[in-house]
Write a protein that holds these residues in place. Structure first.
Motif, mmCIF file in Angstrom:
data_model
loop_
_atom_site.group_PDB
_atom_site.id
_atom_site.type_symbol
_atom_site.label_atom_id
_atom_site.label_comp_id
_atom_site.label_asym_id
_atom_site.label_seq_id
_atom_site.Cartn_x
_atom_site.Cartn_y
_atom_site.Cartn_z
ATOM 1 N N ASN A 1 0.801 -1.236 0.000
ATOM 2 C CA ASN A 1 0.000 0.000 0.000
ATOM 3 C C ASN A 1 0.832 1.284 0.000
ATOM 4 N N THR A 2 1.955 1.298 -0.727
ATOM 5 C CA THR A 2 2.788 2.505 -0.738
ATOM 6 C C THR A 2 3.063 3.050 -2.137
ATOM 7 N N VAL A 3 2.672 2.338 -3.178
ATOM 8 C CA VAL A 3 3.062 2.700 -4.548
ATOM 9 C C VAL A 3 1.848 3.240 -5.308
ATOM 10 N N ASP A 4 2.018 4.378 -5.976
ATOM 11 C CA ASP A 4 0.949 4.951 -6.799
ATOM 12 C C ASP A 4 0.882 4.313 -8.183
ATOM 13 N N LEU A 5 2.054 4.063 -8.786
ATOM 14 C CA LEU A 5 2.117 3.527 -10.139
ATOM 15 C C LEU A 5 3.276 2.550 -10.225
ATOM 16 N N ALA A 6 2.995 1.353 -10.747
ATOM 17 C CA ALA A 6 4.039 0.357 -11.024
ATOM 18 C C ALA A 6 3.959 0.013 -12.505
ATOM 19 N N ILE A 7 5.109 -0.141 -13.130
ATOM 20 C CA ILE A 7 5.176 -0.468 -14.551
ATOM 21 C C ILE A 7 5.994 -1.743 -14.712
ATOM 22 N N CYS B 1 1.548 -4.072 -3.577
ATOM 23 C CA CYS B 1 2.373 -2.899 -3.262
ATOM 24 C C CYS B 1 1.627 -1.588 -3.515
ATOM 25 N N LEU B 2 0.627 -1.621 -4.392
ATOM 26 C CA LEU B 2 -0.099 -0.409 -4.773
ATOM 27 C C LEU B 2 -0.957 0.118 -3.627
ATOM 28 N N LYS B 3 -1.103 1.431 -3.608
ATOM 29 C CA LYS B 3 -2.107 2.045 -2.734
ATOM 30 C C LYS B 3 -3.486 1.735 -3.319
ATOM 31 N N THR B 4 -4.524 1.858 -2.536
ATOM 32 C CA THR B 4 -5.881 1.735 -3.064
ATOM 33 C C THR B 4 -6.052 2.822 -4.131
ATOM 34 N N GLY B 5 -6.481 2.437 -5.305
ATOM 35 C CA GLY B 5 -6.589 3.369 -6.431
ATOM 36 C C GLY B 5 -5.323 3.443 -7.261
ATOM 37 N N GLY B 6 -4.231 2.818 -6.789
ATOM 38 C CA GLY B 6 -2.976 2.797 -7.537
ATOM 39 C C GLY B 6 -3.094 1.937 -8.785
ATOM 40 N N LYS B 7 -2.207 2.184 -9.734
ATOM 41 C CA LYS B 7 -2.286 1.513 -11.027
ATOM 42 C C LYS B 7 -1.032 0.694 -11.309
ATOM 43 N N ILE C 1 -4.198 -2.183 -14.481
ATOM 44 C CA ILE C 1 -4.878 -2.769 -13.328
ATOM 45 C C ILE C 1 -4.976 -1.701 -12.245
ATOM 46 N N THR C 2 -6.170 -1.497 -11.715
ATOM 47 C CA THR C 2 -6.401 -0.526 -10.640
ATOM 48 C C THR C 2 -6.794 -1.284 -9.378
ATOM 49 N N LYS C 3 -6.039 -1.064 -8.317
ATOM 50 C CA LYS C 3 -6.293 -1.775 -7.064
ATOM 51 C C LYS C 3 -7.489 -1.177 -6.331
ATOM 52 N N ARG C 4 -8.404 -2.057 -5.867
ATOM 53 C CA ARG C 4 -9.538 -1.633 -5.053
ATOM 54 C C ARG C 4 -9.341 -2.028 -3.590
ATOM 55 N N ASN C 5 -8.841 -3.242 -3.362
ATOM 56 C CA ASN C 5 -8.660 -3.793 -2.017
ATOM 57 C C ASN C 5 -7.332 -4.546 -1.966
ATOM 58 N N ASN C 6 -6.950 -4.963 -0.768
ATOM 59 C CA ASN C 6 -5.742 -5.757 -0.616
ATOM 60 C C ASN C 6 -5.927 -7.138 -1.231
#
Length: 195
Positions: A20-26, A47-53, A118-123
Motif C-alpha cells: 500500500n505505498t506505490v501509486d504507479l508500477a510499470i 504494493c499499490l495504494k488503493t486506487g494505484g495503477k 490494473i487498478t487496485k480496489r482492495n488488498n
C-alpha cells in the motif's frame, strides 16, 4: 528524481516496496520472464495504494515465439479483453483471478503489444500471496542455477554467451524501433520456415 534501480525478484517485490505505498508500477516486457509471473503480478498489485495503477506492456505469446528458450517460459495474451498468462502446463485468466480486489482493462497496442492497466480496489487476499510451495519452487530454481553456474564448462559457456549478447545488444540499441521489429519478424519467419 528517480529512485535507484535495485535488482530483485518480482515474486517478492513487496520486500522492496511495502504494501500500500506505490501509486504507479510499470512492468514492461518482464513479467513473462519471471519464474512465477502470477505471484509477481499479485505482489505488484499488493504494493499499490488503493486506487494505484499497475501498467503492463508485453510482447504477445513470447514463449511460443522464442520456443520456450531461456527466460521465455510464459506467454501473455489479450483474448477478447481478458489478460491470459499461459504456457504448456498452465493457463490463468487474470481478469477472473483479480476481480475481487482490482479492476483491469486489457487492450492491444498499435505495435501489437498486450497492454493491461490494473487498478487496485482492495488488498490481495493473504492466501494468494503466502504460498510455501512458491518459496520451495523458487529456491529449487535458484539452486539449480547456482549448481549449473559453478561447473567450469557451464561457466565458460555462460560467459561467452553473456559477452556475445552484450555485443549484439550494443549494436541493436543503435537501431530504430521499427528496424528492430523488422529484424525480429525476419528471425521469426526464418524460424517458422525451418520447422
Amino acid at each position: 528524481m528517480l529512485p535507484d534501480i535495485e535488482f530483485g525478484m518480482v515474486e517478492y517485490i513487496s520486500s522492496f516496496y511495502p504494501h500500500n505505498t506505490v501509486d504507479l508500477a510499470i512492468i514492461q516486457n518482464a513479467l513473462d520472464h519471471s519464474a512465477l509471473p502470477i505471484k509477481g503480478l499479485l505482489e505488484a498489485i499488493e504494493c499499490l495504494k488503493t486506487g494505484g495503477k499497475l501498467y503492463l506492456n508485453h510482447h504477445p505469446n513470447e514463449a511460443e515465439t522464442e520456443h520456450y528458450k531461456g527466460f521465455h517460459q510464459y506467454n501473455i495474451n489479450n483474448e477478447n479483453g481478458k489478460l491470459i498468462i499461459w504456457n504448456k502446463n498452465e493457463r490463468h485468466d487474470i481478469n477472473s483471478l483479480i476481480s475481487q480486489f482490482a479492476d483491469i482493462t486489457v487492450s492491444t497496442g498499435i505495435d501489437k503489444h498486450v497492454i493491461a492497466v490494473i487498478t487496485k480496489r482492495n488488498n490481495v487476499p493473504c492466501e494468494l500471496l503466502n504460498h510455501k510451495e512458491d518459496k520451495q519452487y523458487l529456491c529449487r530454481q535458484m539452486m539449480t542455477e547456482i549448481i549449473n553456474g559453478t561447473k567450469i564448462n557451464n561457466f565458460i559457456k555462460w560467459k561467452l554467451k553473456y559477452w556475445t549478447y552484450n555485443i549484439i545488444q550494443f549494436f541493436i540499441q543503435s537501431l530504430s524501433w521499427e528496424r528492430k521489429m523488422k529484424i525480429k519478424r525476419l528471425i521469426k519467419q526464418t524460424n517458422d520456415n525451418n520447422r
